[in-house]
Design a protein around this motif. Structure first.
Motif: not given
Length: 347
Positions: A136-139, A143-149
């Motif tokens: 949902l935040t891939n733009n 965010f994607p790597s932050y969410i994963e972390f």
């Protein structure tokens, strides 16, 4: 097709809230010094940031490296929005006492009310929810790597890091100038609060941010304006539940509040932009209608590169914006110029 309007309902808009705090300035300072690609674009020179780094303890430098790798400045800002903290100790104690799942949930970005359950499940470590948030935040660039972390980091390690980096930056960078910084932030806050009585919410947001046009959105009840000094000249935009946040650059006159003769930097830019015959002709054309570059070139019979140069100046002054393929005049910005000048002359 024409529409017959039989409604008396007015267009709804948001309310503007104003807040300031040294803690936001602290978190944004951490964000600024760890955003290496952006450092050269900040108002403070690169030497300023290099000198700061040279003065810092090894422990704080290690924490800043961790921030740069994982963008944990975002978690600090998210946490600061949960309540109004009066001082650093209150904020660090709040983090210290927080359940780990709550810490992760709050640290994750808000991406819309309908995705709150996904956010909760991601904070609990549910893989499908984590992947959905990333998708949902891939733009967004980080965010994607932050969410994963955030979802996978050991909770107590995250706590210790957030407390340590915030305490370190406050103690080694902010504290020695805290009275001055607080006075500057308060001055800007009070100026915006005074102008809130004279402007509608959308005008106030545009004036405070130096030209951002933010129109009402569903589920956004209010806009939160937070003055910041460290990240000038940039505006930083964020979303929290029910609100849009703008950490906006403080005005020039807030830095020297006792100098009544220092004008707002955007006021100067606007008047300079309008102090040219060709640009005034462009403004009049755009006042009548939005136009393409080709339209303006044909109307004024002036070379395209020259017109483009003048439009660039008008855009830098936040008087003109691009909507689709056309240039559009920010009419409210032009109309409010006299009020801005009157405010400066009478302060």
């Amino acid at each position: 097709m024409d529409v017959l309007n039989f409604t008396s309902r007015k267009r709804e808009t948001y309310q503007v809230q104003l807040k300031y705090s040294l803690l936001w300035e602290c978190a944004l300072g951490i964000a600024a010094i760890t955003n290496t690609p952006l450092i050269k674009t900040l108002e403070k020179p690169v030497k300023y940031w290099r000198d700061i780094r040279k003065s810092l303890s090894n422990e704080l430098l290690d924490n800043l490296d961790f921030v740069e790798k994982n963008n944990t400045w975002k978690a600090l800002l998210q946490l600061l929005h949960t309540r109004d903290f009066s001082h650093l100790k209150e904020f660090t104690s709040y983090i210290e006492e927080m359940p780990l799942t709550d810490l992760k949930y709050i640290s994750l970005p808000f991406i819309g009310l309908k995705f709150q359950t996904v956010r909760q499940n991601a904070a609990l470590g549910e893989e499908s929810a984590i992947n959905e948030m990333k998708e949902l935040t891939n733009n967004n660039p980080f965010f994607p790597s932050y969410i994963e972390f955030i979802c996978k980091v050991e909770g107590n390690l995250l706590k210790e890091h957030l407390i340590s980096v915030m305490t370190g930056w406050y103690g080694e960078v902010i504290e020695k100038d805290s009275e001055l910084i607080n006075r500057i932030l308060q001055t800007d806050y009070e100026t915006k609060r005074e102008m809130r009585e004279k402007m509608n919410p959308e005008e106030l947001v545009e004036w405070s941010t130096g030209g951002i046009t933010y129109r009402p959105e569903p589920t956004v009840n209010h806009v939160l304006l937070i003055p910041q000094y460290i990240y000038r000249p940039w505006n930083i935009e964020a979303d929290i539940e029910g609100a849009k946040v703008f950490y906006y650059p403080i005005a020039n006159e807030s830095i020297s509040p006792n100098d009544r003769y220092t004008p707002n930097n955007f006021l100067v830019l606007k008047h300079k932009a309008l102090g040219d015959e060709v640009r005034l002709r462009i403004v009049k054309l755009l006042y009548e209608d939005d136009r393409t570059l080709q339209d303006i070139t044909s109307q004024l019979d002036i070379g395209k590169s020259t017109i483009h140069h003048h439009l660039k100046i008008l855009r830098a002054a936040k008087l003109v914006e691009i909507i689709g393929s056309k240039y559009s005049l920010k009419k409210k910005a032009v109309e409010f110029l006299s009020e801005e000048l009157n405010f400066f002359l009478n302060k």
